[in-house]
Design a protein around this motif. Sequence first.
Motif, PDB file in Angstrom:
ATOM      1  N   TRP A  78      63.571  -9.975  67.922  1.00 49.61           N
ATOM      2  CA  TRP A  78      64.356  -9.276  66.910  1.00 49.61           C
ATOM      3  C   TRP A  78      65.778  -9.040  67.428  1.00 49.61           C
ATOM      4  O   TRP A  78      65.976  -8.582  68.545  1.00 49.61           O
ATOM      5  N   ALA A  79      66.764  -9.351  66.594  1.00 46.09           N
ATOM      6  CA  ALA A  79      68.147  -8.965  66.895  1.00 46.09           C
ATOM      7  C   ALA A  79      68.445  -7.598  66.292  1.00 46.09           C
ATOM      8  O   ALA A  79      69.291  -6.860  66.793  1.00 46.09           O
ATOM      9  N   TYR A  80      67.744  -7.297  65.212  1.00 47.01           N
ATOM     10  CA  TYR A  80      67.881  -5.994  64.552  1.00 47.01           C
ATOM     11  C   TYR A  80      66.530  -5.659  63.942  1.00 47.01           C
ATOM     12  O   TYR A  80      65.974  -6.444  63.187  1.00 47.01           O
ATOM     13  N   LEU A  81      66.012  -4.502  64.282  1.00 48.03           N
ATOM     14  CA  LEU A  81      64.699  -4.086  63.789  1.00 48.03           C
ATOM     15  C   LEU A  81      64.893  -3.148  62.601  1.00 48.03           C
ATOM     16  O   LEU A  81      65.408  -2.034  62.748  1.00 48.03           O
ATOM     17  N   TYR A  82      64.492  -3.598  61.421  1.00 43.61           N
ATOM     18  CA  TYR A  82      64.681  -2.805  60.212  1.00 43.61           C
ATOM     19  C   TYR A  82      63.859  -1.517  60.246  1.00 43.61           C
ATOM     20  O   TYR A  82      62.731  -1.486  60.724  1.00 43.61           O
ATOM     21  N   GLN A  83      64.435  -0.481  59.634  1.00 44.89           N
ATOM     22  CA  GLN A  83      63.698   0.753  59.426  1.00 44.89           C
ATOM     23  C   GLN A  83      62.984   0.754  58.076  1.00 44.89           C
ATOM     24  O   GLN A  83      61.887   1.300  57.948  1.00 44.89           O
ATOM     25  N   HIS A  84      63.622   0.137  57.052  1.00 48.07           N
ATOM     26  CA  HIS A  84      63.107   0.260  55.684  1.00 48.07           C
ATOM     27  C   HIS A  84      63.003  -1.059  54.911  1.00 48.07           C
ATOM     28  O   HIS A  84      62.267  -1.132  53.934  1.00 48.07           O
ATOM     29  N   ASN A  85      63.744  -2.091  55.323  1.00 49.65           N
ATOM     30  CA  ASN A  85      63.831  -3.297  54.483  1.00 49.65           C
ATOM     31  C   ASN A  85      62.503  -4.005  54.256  1.00 49.65           C
ATOM     32  O   ASN A  85      62.332  -4.697  53.249  1.00 49.65           O
ATOM     33  N   PHE A  86      61.556  -3.870  55.175  1.00 50.83           N
ATOM     34  CA  PHE A  86      60.256  -4.512  54.993  1.00 50.83           C
ATOM     35  C   PHE A  86      59.207  -3.564  54.423  1.00 50.83           C
ATOM     36  O   PHE A  86      58.233  -4.002  53.810  1.00 50.83           O
ATOM     37  N   SER A  87      59.393  -2.263  54.598  1.00 51.56           N
ATOM     38  CA  SER A  87      58.384  -1.294  54.173  1.00 51.56           C
ATOM     39  C   SER A  87      58.672  -0.686  52.803  1.00 51.56           C
ATOM     40  O   SER A  87      57.746  -0.289  52.088  1.00 51.56           O
ATOM     41  N   ASP A  88      59.931  -0.611  52.421  1.00 52.13           N
ATOM     42  CA  ASP A  88      60.323  -0.056  51.131  1.00 52.13           C
ATOM     43  C   ASP A  88      60.267  -1.170  50.078  1.00 52.13           C
ATOM     44  O   ASP A  88      60.918  -2.198  50.217  1.00 52.13           O
ATOM     45  N   GLU A 120      74.573 -10.745  57.365  1.00 52.80           N
ATOM     46  CA  GLU A 120      73.968  -9.843  58.343  1.00 52.80           C
ATOM     47  C   GLU A 120      74.389  -8.401  58.077  1.00 52.80           C
ATOM     48  O   GLU A 120      73.549  -7.482  58.093  1.00 52.80           O
ATOM     49  N   ASP A 121      75.654  -8.198  57.798  1.00 53.07           N
ATOM     50  CA  ASP A 121      76.154  -6.840  57.561  1.00 53.07           C
ATOM     51  C   ASP A 121      75.527  -6.222  56.311  1.00 53.07           C
ATOM     52  O   ASP A 121      75.162  -5.038  56.320  1.00 53.07           O
ATOM     53  N   VAL A 122      75.401  -7.006  55.238  1.00 51.40           N
ATOM     54  CA  VAL A 122      74.832  -6.461  53.995  1.00 51.40           C
ATOM     55  C   VAL A 122      73.351  -6.122  54.189  1.00 51.40           C
ATOM     56  O   VAL A 122      72.871  -5.091  53.710  1.00 51.40           O
ATOM     57  N   LEU A 123      72.610  -6.960  54.906  1.00 47.41           N
ATOM     58  CA  LEU A 123      71.201  -6.659  55.178  1.00 47.41           C
ATOM     59  C   LEU A 123      71.063  -5.363  55.974  1.00 47.41           C
ATOM     60  O   LEU A 123      70.185  -4.537  55.695  1.00 47.41           O
ATOM     61  N   LYS A 124      71.924  -5.153  56.937  1.00 47.96           N
ATOM     62  CA  LYS A 124      71.878  -3.925  57.734  1.00 47.96           C
ATOM     63  C   LYS A 124      72.277  -2.714  56.887  1.00 47.96           C
ATOM     64  O   LYS A 124      71.678  -1.638  56.998  1.00 47.96           O
ATOM     65  N   GLU A 125      73.299  -2.875  56.048  1.00 48.96           N
ATOM     66  CA  GLU A 125      73.728  -1.786  55.176  1.00 48.96           C
ATOM     67  C   GLU A 125      72.612  -1.405  54.196  1.00 48.96           C
ATOM     68  O   GLU A 125      72.378  -0.226  53.936  1.00 48.96           O
ATOM     69  N   LEU A 126      71.936  -2.417  53.669  1.00 52.42           N
ATOM     70  CA  LEU A 126      70.822  -2.162  52.754  1.00 52.42           C
ATOM     71  C   LEU A 126      69.743  -1.336  53.435  1.00 52.42           C
ATOM     72  O   LEU A 126      69.152  -0.432  52.835  1.00 52.42           O
ATOM     73  N   ASP A 127      69.474  -1.617  54.679  1.00 51.24           N
ATOM     74  CA  ASP A 127      68.394  -0.955  55.412  1.00 51.24           C
ATOM     75  C   ASP A 127      68.586   0.559  55.477  1.00 51.24           C
ATOM     76  O   ASP A 127      67.614   1.315  55.439  1.00 51.24           O
ATOM     77  N   THR A 128      69.817   1.013  55.545  1.00 51.56           N
ATOM     78  CA  THR A 128      70.090   2.443  55.699  1.00 51.56           C
ATOM     79  C   THR A 128      70.695   3.076  54.444  1.00 51.56           C
ATOM     80  O   THR A 128      71.004   4.267  54.443  1.00 51.56           O
ATOM     81  N   ALA A 129      70.857   2.301  53.386  1.00 49.07           N
ATOM     82  CA  ALA A 129      71.559   2.775  52.192  1.00 49.07           C
ATOM     83  C   ALA A 129      70.748   3.807  51.414  1.00 49.07           C
ATOM     84  O   ALA A 129      69.512   3.755  51.356  1.00 49.07           O
ATOM     85  N   GLU A 130      71.467   4.734  50.777  1.00 50.85           N
ATOM     86  CA  GLU A 130      70.853   5.663  49.842  1.00 50.85           C
ATOM     87  C   GLU A 130      70.526   4.921  48.550  1.00 50.85           C
ATOM     88  O   GLU A 130      71.057   3.855  48.271  1.00 50.85           O
TER      89      GLU A 130
END
Length: 243
Positions: A78-88, A120-130
């Motif tokens: 993993w280069a970046y481990l999602y918090q929410h993108n796979f579970s939400d 990459e930036d948009v995927l990361k932003e999505l992961d933490t977005a409200e």
Amino acid sequence: MTHKTKGIVLRTVKYGETSLIVTIFTELFGVQSYMVNGVRTASKSNKKANCFLPGAILDLVVYHSEQKNLQRIKEFQWAYLYQHNFSDVIKNCIVLYMVELLNKCLKQPEENHNLFNFCEDVLKELDTAERSVTANIPLYYTLQLTHFLGFKMIDNYSKENSFLDLQEGCFETTQPDHNNFIDGEQAFTTSQILKVLLPFELEQIKLSRDARRNLLLQYQNYYALHIAEFGQLKTLTVLHEVL
């Protein structure tokens, strides 16, 4: 020869009993197909196969040959481990939409660092977005992606230029003599989204579910007008439901 590169997983297909064929948008080589052996064996944890879920951002060590259509991966993590993108559920549907759209647009295996960094930036932003930001990210991503693909939509909207000609990719003063245009509130909203520089600004754009649905359908039409054999996005129907 081996190379270190980042990659965004676009598509995964099971091959044989233990292997995968994975389509990955890499930072160094653009879109590539890789054979990944032995990640689905019963004796091993599913954690290895989970690295190749669509949308995953990976650090890779790959073998690369210009003469081959199917490359191989030596190492991955993993280069970046999602918090929410796979579970939400909602965010995962957006991820699937993003990677399907990207996969349809990448016709040639060419490197495009700016496009990779944007995705990459948009995927990361999505992961933490409200939630208020999350709902508008598909619209933002779809419009901004055109900047990197050669058919950027021009934001020259004004009270006089209020018809968005989807064939020309700009706003016009008079209604086009064809049906591929949008006007009224949809044209104004498109102009507002085109002005967004960073995803958190999307919170200021208030839209109904139907408005988002209609805009995404119009933007799909825009892509179909500019990319040969674009077809329709399978994930769009699901995305309409969850948004």
